[in-house]
Motif scaffolding. Structure first.
Motif, PDB file in Angstrom:
ATOM      1  N   HIS A 101       6.932   8.282  15.896  1.00 14.42           N
ATOM      2  CA  HIS A 101       7.051   7.785  14.534  1.00 14.42           C
ATOM      3  C   HIS A 101       7.840   6.489  14.462  1.00 14.42           C
ATOM      4  O   HIS A 101       7.766   5.784  13.464  1.00 14.42           O
ATOM      5  CB  HIS A 101       7.735   8.822  13.636  1.00 14.42           C
ATOM      6  N   SER A 109       5.820   3.559  13.571  1.00 16.64           N
ATOM      7  CA  SER A 109       5.088   3.623  12.311  1.00 16.64           C
ATOM      8  C   SER A 109       5.888   2.992  11.189  1.00 16.64           C
ATOM      9  O   SER A 109       7.085   3.212  11.061  1.00 16.64           O
ATOM     10  CB  SER A 109       4.787   5.080  11.942  1.00 16.64           C
ATOM     11  N   ILE A 166       7.462   2.355   7.616  1.00 18.71           N
ATOM     12  CA  ILE A 166       7.971   3.201   6.535  1.00 18.71           C
ATOM     13  C   ILE A 166       7.878   2.399   5.244  1.00 18.71           C
ATOM     14  O   ILE A 166       8.416   1.292   5.152  1.00 18.71           O
ATOM     15  CB  ILE A 166       9.432   3.618   6.787  1.00 18.71           C
ATOM     16  N   ARG A 214       5.165   7.455   5.225  1.00 18.11           N
ATOM     17  CA  ARG A 214       4.725   6.986   6.536  1.00 18.11           C
ATOM     18  C   ARG A 214       3.261   7.388   6.654  1.00 18.11           C
ATOM     19  O   ARG A 214       2.939   8.568   6.525  1.00 18.11           O
ATOM     20  CB  ARG A 214       5.560   7.619   7.645  1.00 18.11           C
TER      21      ARG A 214
END
Length: 169
Positions: free
Chosen positions: A5, A8, A10, A73
């Protein structure tokens, strides 16, 4: 399989009731607290149920600007941060642990705002969600400040820990 994550992006936005309700779910601490710990006195907290606290948070959405911000996300809700005028949190006034401070002589007490709660989905913790939420809370408050010059001051609280765990809540 673990997901990465950290790479990724936000996104953040003002919270909506439906999104907060979905993020908090029906299990775990958010579904019991509803980020109302600081909004209730000890006596009121003890006499309230999770359902009562849910209704209190929902009413905060109806009576003014959204009381927090959300993080997303990949289009999914992954976090929440409560940010409201400090006067919304009577426990901060009485807290010895959080060391709430009074407004300075040049500040209007109504101008002090507080971030009181973070909720981050378990699989998204330690990936920058809380930092993004805090930055969004500050930006959101600055936007409110443009509409209401009193929403200018910020307050921060040190949180003491015991063995690495927060000493409160």
């Amino acid at each position: 399989m673990a997901q990465n994550h950290a790479a990724s992006r936000i996104e953040t936005a003002p919270a909506t009731w439906a999104a907060v309700e979905e993020l908090f779910g029906t299990k775990g601490e958010p579904s019991r607290c509803w980020c109302r710990w600081f909004a209730l006195t000890a006596k009121d907290w003890a006499s309230s149920s999770p359902g009562d606290r849910r209704v209190l948070l929902k009413s905060a959405f109806r009576t003014g600007p959204a009381p927090g911000v959300l993080a997303f996300r990949g289009g999914r809700r992954v976090g929440w941060c409560a940010v409201e005028p400090r006067r919304s949190y009577p426990r901060l006034k009485r807290s010895q642990v959080l060391g709430a401070t009074a407004a300075t002589p040049t500040e209007d007490p109504a101008s002090l705002w507080a971030v009181s709660c973070f909720v981050v989905a378990p699989q998204h913790r330690r990936t920058g969600v809380s930092s993004a939420l805090l930055a969004a809370a500050v930006r959101k408050r600055c936007l409110w400040q443009r509409q209401d010059d009193r929403a200018l001051s910020r307050d921060s609280y040190r949180v003491l820990t015991v063995g690495g765990a927060p000493a409160v809540c």
